[in-house]
Design a protein around this motif. Structure first.
Motif, PDB file in Angstrom:
ATOM      1  N   ALA A 108       2.880 -11.273  -2.130  1.00  0.00           N
ATOM      2  CA  ALA A 108       3.900 -10.240  -2.329  1.00  0.00           C
ATOM      3  C   ALA A 108       3.791  -9.157  -1.259  1.00  0.00           C
ATOM      4  O   ALA A 108       4.809  -8.727  -0.692  1.00  0.00           O
ATOM      5  CB  ALA A 108       3.756  -9.619  -3.719  1.00  0.00           C
ATOM      6  N   ILE A 109       2.574  -8.729  -0.976  1.00  0.00           N
ATOM      7  CA  ILE A 109       2.391  -7.699   0.048  1.00  0.00           C
ATOM      8  C   ILE A 109       2.768  -8.242   1.416  1.00  0.00           C
ATOM      9  O   ILE A 109       3.436  -7.562   2.209  1.00  0.00           O
ATOM     10  CB  ILE A 109       0.945  -7.159   0.039  1.00  0.00           C
ATOM     11  CG1 ILE A 109       0.672  -6.427  -1.277  1.00  0.00           C
ATOM     12  CG2 ILE A 109       0.694  -6.242   1.230  1.00  0.00           C
ATOM     13  CD1 ILE A 109      -0.787  -6.061  -1.488  1.00  0.00           C
ATOM     14  N   THR A 110       2.376  -9.466   1.702  1.00  0.00           N
ATOM     15  CA  THR A 110       2.695 -10.088   2.988  1.00  0.00           C
ATOM     16  C   THR A 110       4.203 -10.204   3.180  1.00  0.00           C
ATOM     17  O   THR A 110       4.732  -9.848   4.240  1.00  0.00           O
ATOM     18  CB  THR A 110       2.030 -11.480   3.089  1.00  0.00           C
ATOM     19  OG1 THR A 110       0.613 -11.304   3.049  1.00  0.00           O
ATOM     20  CG2 THR A 110       2.417 -12.193   4.362  1.00  0.00           C
ATOM     21  N   VAL A 111       4.907 -10.670   2.155  1.00  0.00           N
ATOM     22  CA  VAL A 111       6.363 -10.800   2.247  1.00  0.00           C
ATOM     23  C   VAL A 111       7.005  -9.424   2.404  1.00  0.00           C
ATOM     24  O   VAL A 111       7.923  -9.251   3.213  1.00  0.00           O
ATOM     25  CB  VAL A 111       6.934 -11.547   1.024  1.00  0.00           C
ATOM     26  CG1 VAL A 111       8.448 -11.486   0.992  1.00  0.00           C
ATOM     27  CG2 VAL A 111       6.470 -13.008   1.035  1.00  0.00           C
ATOM     28  N   THR A 112       6.520  -8.438   1.665  1.00  0.00           N
ATOM     29  CA  THR A 112       7.075  -7.080   1.754  1.00  0.00           C
ATOM     30  C   THR A 112       6.886  -6.500   3.151  1.00  0.00           C
ATOM     31  O   THR A 112       7.825  -5.952   3.740  1.00  0.00           O
ATOM     32  CB  THR A 112       6.433  -6.164   0.697  1.00  0.00           C
ATOM     33  OG1 THR A 112       6.673  -6.714  -0.597  1.00  0.00           O
ATOM     34  CG2 THR A 112       6.990  -4.756   0.775  1.00  0.00           C
ATOM     35  N   VAL A 113       5.681  -6.623   3.689  1.00  0.00           N
ATOM     36  CA  VAL A 113       5.401  -6.095   5.029  1.00  0.00           C
ATOM     37  C   VAL A 113       6.215  -6.859   6.073  1.00  0.00           C
ATOM     38  O   VAL A 113       6.774  -6.268   7.011  1.00  0.00           O
ATOM     39  CB  VAL A 113       3.882  -6.168   5.327  1.00  0.00           C
ATOM     40  CG1 VAL A 113       3.583  -5.889   6.782  1.00  0.00           C
ATOM     41  CG2 VAL A 113       3.137  -5.200   4.434  1.00  0.00           C
ATOM     42  N   GLY A 114       6.318  -8.173   5.901  1.00  0.00           N
ATOM     43  CA  GLY A 114       7.145  -8.971   6.812  1.00  0.00           C
ATOM     44  C   GLY A 114       8.605  -8.557   6.754  1.00  0.00           C
ATOM     45  O   GLY A 114       9.282  -8.458   7.790  1.00  0.00           O
ATOM     46  N   LEU A 115       9.108  -8.306   5.558  1.00  0.00           N
ATOM     47  CA  LEU A 115      10.494  -7.866   5.396  1.00  0.00           C
ATOM     48  C   LEU A 115      10.730  -6.517   6.067  1.00  0.00           C
ATOM     49  O   LEU A 115      11.732  -6.320   6.764  1.00  0.00           O
ATOM     50  CB  LEU A 115      10.854  -7.788   3.914  1.00  0.00           C
ATOM     51  CG  LEU A 115      12.239  -7.265   3.563  1.00  0.00           C
ATOM     52  CD1 LEU A 115      13.333  -8.107   4.208  1.00  0.00           C
ATOM     53  CD2 LEU A 115      12.420  -7.218   2.055  1.00  0.00           C
TER      54      LEU A 115
END
Length: 156
Positions: A106-113
């Motif tokens: 979730a954090i990875t996807v959020t930071v990527g977004l």
């Protein structure tokens, strides 16, 4: 703690697990609040379908993380008088590890977004990849290395 009974050890281990989950839950709550608030902004309404899909993926991973990381506390509350601390610990440990994986995702996807919106798709790949690598190394690979190092020291 050599004089500790099995029941005392299980009680202490459950307490330690629940304390660790309190630390993790704070991060999940902050992330979840951020993700929920973003939906109600004007820029979000103008986001691309891909960006909205990434956001939804981050929300779903955060929901899964919340459920998984809170499960052992709920189990303890429901089962604490049934003498099933060993089972709570055994299954709870696995559930928490999956919850940490979902949180890292979730954090990875959020930071990527965020990187995608601010700097574009190349930054999304780089920043997301670095975040995933960081979580993988610190949360999953390092503990294995530390355990292996301890085993090697104990052999000598």
């Amino acid at each position: 703690m050599g004089s500790e009974t099995r029941s005392q050890m299980l009680q202490r281990n459950v307490g330690e697990l629940l304390q660790e989950l309190r630390v993790a839950q704070a991060g999940v709550q902050i992330l979840f609040g951020f993700l929920l608030a973003v939906v109600f902004t004007t820029p979000f309404r103008e986001a691309s379908g891909f960006e909205k899909a990434l956001h939804l993926l981050a929300v779903l991973l955060t929901v899964a993380s919340t459920a998984l990381l809170m499960a052992p506390a709920a189990w303890h509350r429901v089962l604490f008088r049934s003498g099933q601390r060993g089972e709570i610990l055994r299954v709870g440990n696995r559930v928490v590890l999956v919850g940490f994986g979902c949180l890292a995702g979730a954090i990875t996807v959020t930071v990527g977004l965020i990187a995608k919106v601010v700097y574009g798709p190349v930054a999304m790949g780089l920043i997301g990849g670095l975040a995933l690598l960081l979580f993988g190394l610190l949360w999953f690979i390092a503990p294995g290395l530390l355990a292996g190092d301890r085993l090697r020291r104990d052999d000598h």
